[in-house]
Design a protein around this motif. Structure first.
Motif, short mmCIF file in Angstrom:
data_model
loop_
_atom_site.label_atom_id
_atom_site.label_comp_id
_atom_site.label_asym_id
_atom_site.label_seq_id
_atom_site.Cartn_x
_atom_site.Cartn_y
_atom_site.Cartn_z
N GLU A 155 0.80 -1.23 0.00
CA GLU A 155 0.00 0.00 0.00
C GLU A 155 0.84 1.28 0.00
O GLU A 155 0.58 2.18 -0.80
N PRO A 156 1.85 1.39 0.89
CA PRO A 156 2.65 2.61 0.84
C PRO A 156 3.32 2.83 -0.51
O PRO A 156 3.41 3.96 -0.98
N GLN A 203 2.20 1.83 -3.41
CA GLN A 203 1.15 2.22 -4.34
C GLN A 203 0.76 3.69 -4.13
O GLN A 203 0.64 4.45 -5.09
N GLU A 204 0.60 4.08 -2.87
CA GLU A 204 0.14 5.43 -2.59
C GLU A 204 1.16 6.48 -3.00
O GLU A 204 0.82 7.62 -3.27
#
Ligand SMILES: Nc1ncnc2c1ncn2[C@@H]1O[C@H](COP(=O)(O)OP(=O)(O)O)[C@@H](O)[C@H]1O
Ligand code: SF4
Ligand SMILES: [Mg+2]
Lengths: 349, 312
Positions: free
Chosen positions: A133-134, A136-137
């Protein structure tokens, strides 16, 4: 609070290296609302004016009883909750003045590891997507590269690449904490706030996770703010220690100075509750027993916050808030009678 | 160090497999869904009802509108298994045709209502500054006298919609819209409450500390964790929609009064329940079975979407 460690900053820098995070007079008050019209009738002073520096590459331990405001301090430092007052400077940026996209762009550099490995991982996401997630963000590493990075992170924290497909509930507490650590490391941060990262773990697993965190610190050059109520663990991992009580710092010193020459009655009481490994010393030493409970941060006592429980308390302690002063180099205490307290110490610890 | 660590934790944690199968999310969901007995029963039941409504007339080619008063109020027989109504129309054929409308209205209106309710509930729960306004808006809808409101809406829009989409589709859209916008409030309140608690979870804090954008926090972390009440609301929503539709047609606001829907069939037959009970029982049972099967499916979906309940 008035005497925050500002004047001696230059000498401290010379001794300890570069200041990475600097906290000045930080306050976080949670308003208490009552009645139909939700009027504010008071405030929980969870963090009530703390100041300290964190040097690059060190581990600053933050200890204190439950409810003393440690977690709140950690969150407010990372701007996960807006500050009520005060400043947090990270590198040269005042985080309290940084908002929106600008703050978001800084997030990769500062991360957090949470206390409860069961609550800090979304139960509906696979481990791979949690760690990814990090990335991707912040648009780092796409497709195959991201997959590779996730596997790399998994093995970095002692898990296996194939675990990426599984869900958090399939792991033990220690393994989940490793997943949380991998997520925090994904963006190569400099600074990590660790909020009691081992408190919820089995005692047999605690040492493994702490060792992992120490290894990672050496390899990746991390700076930790290590929050804990376990004094022996903090002694093991920290370089310097800050003792917090009712939203304020009572004592701040290098780890050996703090454990060998505690100069605040509260620190002394905390340390005397820790059993000493040597049975002879344990049998003969005097112990300071803390009486009563920690007062409510919504209604703290006047003067020294510790005066309701302090064995050395005098009139002055109720009348006057003790200054946070430097007793000797790098050893800061907020007590009117720190010198006397230190004299008594030999029999206690 | 690394190896001892591995071993001690692995024994308490996971069983080791030489080969980790690639698992797709929806494959997992489907596998778990199939294990849920209730859900499978519900799915089969709903499939039978839907199939019967749409394709039943092929196998039972009686005209549901053919009036023959000489055949009025007949009890169930081989000729007409559900009996006939007071105008001699075949009840089985009418139940089949009625199902088309009731099912499409029920499911479409439920989707609309759940969509509105979930959207408002999430916005209100997640954004503090919107909360007050949205909840007052919700209370306003709860307090509104629904029937006069329906009357006004239908009077205002019926003719325009009919002209635009033709009489049947026009009325269908109107009925779905009206039911949808008058039944979302409960869902909104429940979802809001759930969001308020999920929002405080540490994994949401973790997402914020990563710098996850608000939109993604909502869709990735909040929404999937409030699905359970949404599923429950959806299952109930179908029932509410089918029943509201029958009330509407009873008031002459929905489909034309000679147009059979399940709700309409029950309403028409209730006065003669002593003479021809089958006329009430069959459409009533269809409504109940649909509601039950949707309920079961919702249950199964909820479980299947929760990885903690999904075994490998
Ligand atoms: N969101 C909040 N709203 C109101 N009070 C809070 C909130 N978070 C923490 N507090 C209060 O602030 C005080 C400090 O809490 P915390 O920072 O969690 O302490 P610690 O981590 O040292 O146990 C406690 O009295 C707690 O009740
Ligand atoms: S200032 Fe007074 S009450 Fe506070 S710790 Fe020192 S002696 Fe105790
Ligand atoms: Mg805490």
């Amino acid at each position: 609070m008035s005497a925050s460690p500002t004047s001696d900053e230059t000498t401290a820098v010379a001794e300890n290296g570069e200041v990475l995070v600097s906290v000045r007079n930080l306050k976080k008050h949670f308003p208490i609302m009552k009645g139909v019209f939700k009027r504010q009738v008071g405030a929980v002073r969870a963090v009530d004016g703390v100041s300290f520096d964190i040097y690059r590459g060190e581990t600053l331990g933050l200890v204190g009883e439950s409810g003393s405001g440690k977690s709140t301090a950690g969150r407010v430092i990372l701007q996960l909750d807006p500050v009520t007052e005060g400043h947090v400077t990270f590198r040269d940026v005042d985080l309290t003045e940084t908002k929106g996209e600008k703050l978001r762009a800084l997030r990769p550099q500062m991360q957090m590891i949470f206390q409860d490995p069961h609550a800090s991982l979304n139960p509906r996401m696979t481990v791979g997507s949690i760690i990814g997630e990090p990335l991707q963000e912040h648009n780092q590493a796409k497709g195959k590269e991201r997959k590779q990075r996730i596997e790399e992170l998994l093995s970095l924290v002692g898990l296996e690449p194939k675990h990426a497909n599984r869900y958090p509930h399939e792991f033990s507490g220690g393994q989940r904490q490793r997943i949380g650590i991998a997520r925090a490391l994904a963006l190569n941060p400099d600074f990590i706030v660790c909020d009691e990262p081992i408190a919820a773990l089995d005692v047999s697993i605690q040492a493994q996770v702490v060792n992992l965190m120490e290894n990672l610190q050496d390899v990746l050059g991390l700076t930790y703010l290590f929050i804990s109520h376990d004094l022996s663990m903090v002694r093991h991992i920290a370089d310097r220690v800050a003792v917090m009580y009712l939203g304020k710092i009572m004592e701040l010193a290098e780890v050996e100075a703090l454990y060998n020459r505690p100069s605040h009655p509260y620190t002394q009481a905390l340390l005397s509750a820790v059993p000493v490994p040597d049975p002879e010393v344990e049998a003969t030493r005097t112990r300071v027993i803390l009486e009563g409970d920690i007062p409510s941060p919504a209604n703290p006592p006047p003067g020294c916050p510790f005066n309701t429980r302090c064995p050395m308390a005098q009139e002055r302690c109720v009348a006057e808030v003790p200054a946070f002063r430097e007793l000797d180099s790098g050893h800061w205490v907020a007590c009117h009678f720190a010198e006397e307290a230190r004299e008594k110490v030999k029999g206690i610890v | 160090m690394a190896t001892t660590r591995e071993r001690t934790e692995e024994t308490t944690g996971l069983d080791q497999r030489a080969e980790e199968k690639h698992r797709s999310l929806w494959g997992d969901v489907w596998r778990q869904f199939r294990r849920h007995k209730g859900a499978m029963v519900g799915l089969v039941l709903l499939a039978v009802i839907v199939f019967g409504s749409y394709f039943g007339p092929w196998f039972w080619p009686k005209d549901p509108f053919a009036i023959d008063t000489s055949l009025a109020n007949l009890p169930p027989s081989v000729e007409s298994p559900f009996g006939t109504d007071n105008l001699g129309r075949d009840v089985l054929a009418r139940v089949m045709v009625g199902g088309r409308i009731s099912l499409s209205v029920g499911i479409t209106a439920m989707l609309l209502s759940v969509f509105i309710g979930t959207a408002i509930g999430i916005l209100a729960g997640y954004f503090k500054w919107l909360d007050g306004w949205l909840m007052r808006f919700t209370d306003l809808f709860l307090a509104l006298p629904i029937l006069p409101l329906l009357l006004v809406i239908i009077m205002l829009f019926r003719d325009t919609l009919r002209a635009q989409f033709g009489p049947e589709l026009g009325i269908f859209l109107l009925v779905v819209f009206v039911i949808g916008i008058t039944s979302w409030m409960q869902t909104a309140r429940i979802v809001r409450g759930e969001v308020l608690s999920v929002k405080e979870e540490e994994f949401v804090l973790a997402a914020n500390s990563i710098g996850t954008r608000k939109r993604n926090v909502i869709f990735r972390h909040v929404l999937p964790n409030v699905l359970s009440p949404v599923m429950v609301a959806a299952a109930l929503g179908v029932a509410v929609a089918i029943i509201t539709e029958s009330a509407l047609s009873f008031l002459g606001l929905g489909f034309p009064s000679d147009f059979p829907t399940w709700g309409r069939l029950v309403t028409d037959a209730k006065d003669t329940i002593n003479i021809t009970p089958a006329r009430v029982i069959w459409p009533g049972m269809m409504i109940s079975l649909t509601v039950i099967s949707v309920n079961f499916i919702g249950d199964g979906l909820r479980d299947a979407l929760d990885p903690r309940l999904r075994s490998r």
